[in-house]
Each structure stands twice: as structure tokens, then as C-alpha cells.
Design an enzyme around this catalytic site. Structure first.
Site, short mmCIF file in Angstrom:
data_model
loop_
_atom_site.label_atom_id
_atom_site.label_comp_id
_atom_site.label_asym_id
_atom_site.label_seq_id
_atom_site.Cartn_x
_atom_site.Cartn_y
_atom_site.Cartn_z
NE ARG A 49 -8.54 0.16 15.84
CZ ARG A 49 -9.70 -0.48 15.99
NH1 ARG A 49 -10.25 -1.11 14.95
NH2 ARG A 49 -10.33 -0.50 17.14
CE1 TYR A 101 15.78 1.19 5.86
CE2 TYR A 101 13.62 0.25 6.30
CZ TYR A 101 14.70 1.02 6.70
OH TYR A 101 14.70 1.61 7.94
CG ASP A 174 9.48 -0.58 -1.19
OD1 ASP A 174 9.30 0.59 -1.57
OD2 ASP A 174 9.91 -0.88 -0.07
CE LYS A 199 12.60 7.07 4.05
NZ LYS A 199 12.01 5.84 4.38
#
Ligand code: P1T
Length: 388
Positions: A49, A101, A174, A199
Site C-alpha cells: 500500500r 464529469y 483534470d 481513459k
């Protein structure tokens, strides 16, 4: 690596032949923990992690492509966004782009607003002066998407970064729709870049991932590093490997997406069943000049209003064969969707329509198929509208 150009960095940054075996591809370090020689004495990794070598290679590579200082990989774009918002104190005010979005809007409104008592103002940032009008004492962050999802509006990044720095606000871009191949917000003055790496960065529709890249090695970067481990929404070694592989072809994919999207936008613009095409590459588009100034090319996304309403939109979307009816974008295959009914359905109808997202809006993610085949597919589906 900083002396190299974009494609070279995409293939090599963070990646060296494996010291144990010579493997040219970064291995998938499928391990949760790392053996220590003595408590606290180890080879740089303790627990996956906190850090994993496959993820580290990816994080270095994506930071190099955005020309930033450090990269951080997360299990989704929204997980990355959430960590950025976690850097704020409760009661902070954020100014965000009005066209966002739907999931980002939901994260802000339904999660962070109640849990962190955040105040949020949504502003049409194509008029950057509008930002200054809503700045308050507790304003801490400006959040930009450009090109915006789904209306493909273009925001002047240099101007927004200038406002942020004048008022000492954290600026976040973004960069999902552009990718660093087309646009580098950090170089234009932004503090943070965030991506849905699901994406274009990955490009093959086979993972969900997010990344943050920071501009400098500062307190904000240290906060994000801390939160990545403390919150724990990290990207797995397998998905880090796939994303690293996807990045290697980012430049050739993006160039081809842009070429195909231009063909598609030109075709739609002259079609009698199309009301309006939203594509910054069209000279008639109101954002064409600013897109030309800050982007290398105009991207692979094309939105348009079909003549009619929800019924015509549905008929079109049911009749494409190559353009698959699906949410998401940025993969090698072409996708089509209706934002009002799908990706942006989480935004209340009156806000959606106030922002210009009507039921007859169609969003295309133009893939890498042969453009002639894509145009035939669109022609066929448009012909079927009103006749099916
Ligand atoms: O889906 P995820 O990886 O969590 O990323 C969220 C996200 C963030 N920012 C932008 C600009 C996005 O487009 C997305 C995800 N968008 C879609 C799934 C979509 O179809 O628009």
C-alpha cells in the site's frame, strides 16, 4: 530522462531492465509485503500500500510525461480526485468548472460537501473573469476540466493558473480528455494534474485507474503522498503493469485519435440530421483559437446534438455497429453514449439543462478503427433515425 522527448519518456521513464533477470519489461511485483533485513532496514519497500516497484515505475513515467515532480497512482480517477479534496480543511470553498464529469459532480456534492462541509461554486470558466467574482475568504482551490466532459468547452489554463497564483489558491486540472500528449497544465502554471487513467493514458479499456501528478516537491506533494498511503486507494501491481504498457503507445494512439475525430466531426457537421457539432478542431467552434494555442491537437472526443430529442438519440445509439453504446472513453475502440441518460445522469436535470446537456446530446469517443468504416457506421445509424 528529462532530456528526452515525449515518446522516448513514455517508453523508458521509470523503467530499467530488471536487475535480477534482465527482463526488459517491468515485472509485476505481486506481493503484499517485503522482507526486511532488520526492523526498518530494507530495500526501499515495506508494504505494497505504501509502495510497490511496479507502481513506482508507472508513477515515475506518468510524472515524466506531465513534466511534473511526482506521480501517484490510484484505483480509479475518482479515488485520485477524492485524495486531492482530502488535502483541504473542512469548511473550504472550491470553485469548479460548471461542465464536469457527472461522477466528479457527485463526489463534490454528495460526498465531500456533507462530510467536509465544503462549499462549491460552479463557474463557466470559458470566461475566466467569472472566477474572480466568486472568490471568498475561505476559497482554497480551483478545479478545472478542459476539454470539458461532455460539452468539450476549452478553458484558458494560463489565465486560470494566473488567477490561482494571485489569490494563493491550489489549481487542479483534470487532464483526462486531453492527455499529456496534447496538453501539459503544470507547464502552464497548475499545481496538480489528475486523470482518469482508465481513459487515454491506458487506452485499452481493460482497467479502471487514476493518477495525480504534482508540480513541485512541496508540502502539497507530501500531503498527497501521505494520503495515498493513509487512505489506501492504491492501484494494484497488475493494473500498474497494464497502465505502464498502455503509456508506451500514448503518442501514436493520440495522434491517430485526433485524425479520426477530425474526420468524424467534419462528417457530422454537414449532416442534415445533426443540429450542432461540438468539436474544438472545427474552425467555427468558439474555442478553436484557445484550443490551438494550448493544445497540440484537438483530441479524440466529439459531441453533437442530433435533431430531435431522447427518442432520436436512442434510435441513433441503438443502430451503430462499430460505435459501441457504452460509458467511458479513450480506448482503441469507438464508443457512443447519451450523457443526459448515462454518464451525467447523476446531475439533476435542471442543472444539466442549465449547463447545456440536453437529451439530444450524443458523445462519441472516436477510436482507432479505419475512419471510412467509422463514417459508414455513423451514416447508417443517422439514416435509421426517424425511420426505425
Ligand atoms: O471512472 P474513473 O476512473 O473513476 O474516473 C472518473 C473521471 C474523472 N474525470 C473525468 C474527466 C472523467 O471523464 C471520468 C470518468 N468518466 C467516464 C466514465 C465517462 O464516461 O465520462
Amino acid at each position: 530522462m528529462s532530456q528526452y522527448r515525449f515518446s522516448t519518456k513514455a517508453i523508458h521513464s521509470g523503467q530499467e531492465a530488471d536487475s535480477a533477470t534482465g527482463a526488459i519489461m517491468t515485472p509485476i511485483y505481486a506481493t503484499s509485503t517485503f522482507v526486511q533485513q532488520s526492523p526498518g532496514i530494507h530495500k526501499g519497500y515495506e508494504y505494497s500500500r505504501s509502495g510497490n516497484p511496479t507502481r513506482t515505475a508507472l508513477e515515475i513515467c506518468v510524472a515524466a510525461l506531465e513534466e511534473g515532480s511526482a506521480g501517484f497512482a490510484f484505483s480509479s480517477g475518482l479515488a485520485a480526485e477524492s485524495v486531492i479534496l482530502d488535502t483541504l480543511e473542512s469548511g473550504s470553498h472550491i470553485i469548479a468548472t460548471d461542465d464536469l464529469y457527472g461522477g466528479t459532480f457527485r463526489l463534490l456534492e454528495k460526498v465531500k460537501k456533507p462530510s467536509y462541509n465544503l462549499e462549491i461554486s460552479y463557474v463557466d470558466m470559458t470566461q475566466p473573469e467569472a472566477i474572480e467574482k466568486v472568490i471568498k475568504k475561505n476559497t482554497r482551490m480551483i478545479w478545472v476540466e478542459t476539454p470539458t466532459n461532455p460539452l468539450l468547452k476549452i478553458i484558458d489554463l494560463r489565465k486560470v493558473a494566473g488567477i490561482a497564483s494571485r489569490y494563493n489558491l491550489i489549481s487542479v486540472c483534470d487532464n483526462t480528455f486531453a492527455s499529456p500528449y496534447l496538453q501539459k497544465p503544470l507547464g502552464l502554471g497548475f499545481d496538480l494534474v489528475v486523470h482518469s487513467a482508465t481513459k487515454y493514458l491506458n487506452g485499452h479499456s481493460d482497467i479502471v485507474a487514476g493518477v495525480i501528478v504534482t508540480k513541485k516537491d512541496d508540502e502539497l506533494t507530501q500531503k498527497i503522498k501521505f494520503l495515498q498511503n493513509a487512505v489506501g486507494s492504491v492501484l494494484s501491481p497488475f493494473d500498474s503493469f497494464l497502465l505502464l504498457r498502455g503509456l508506451k503507445t500514448l503518442s501514436v494512439r493520440m495522434a491517430a485519435h485526433c485524425q479520426n475525430a477530425k474526420q468524424v466531426a467534419g462528417f457530422l457537421a454537414q449532416h442534415e440530421k445533426v443540429d450542432q457539432v461540438l468539436y474544438p478542431g472545427l474552425p467555427s467552434n468558439p474555442y478553436h483559437e484557445i484550443a490551438k494555442a494550448q493544445m497540440k491537437d484537438f483530441g479524440g472526443m466529439v459531441s453533437f446534438f442530433i435533431k430531435g430529442g431522447a427518442a432520436e438519440t436512442r434510435s441513433f445509439l441503438e443502430n451503430t455497429k462499430l460505435f459501441a453504446l457504452a460509458e467511458s472513453l479513450g480506448g482503441v475502440e469507438s464508443l457512443a453514449e447519451a450523457p443526459a441518460l448515462m454518464t451525467h445522469a447523476s446531475i439533476p436535470k435542471e442543472i444539466r439543462e442549465q449547463n447545456g446537456i440536453y437529451d439530444n446530446l450524443v458523445r462519441l469517443s472516436v477510436g482507432l478503427e479505419d475512419s471510412e468504416d467509422l463514417l459508414h457506421d455513423l451514416e447508417y445509424a443517422l439514416e435509421k433515425v426517424n425511420s426505425s
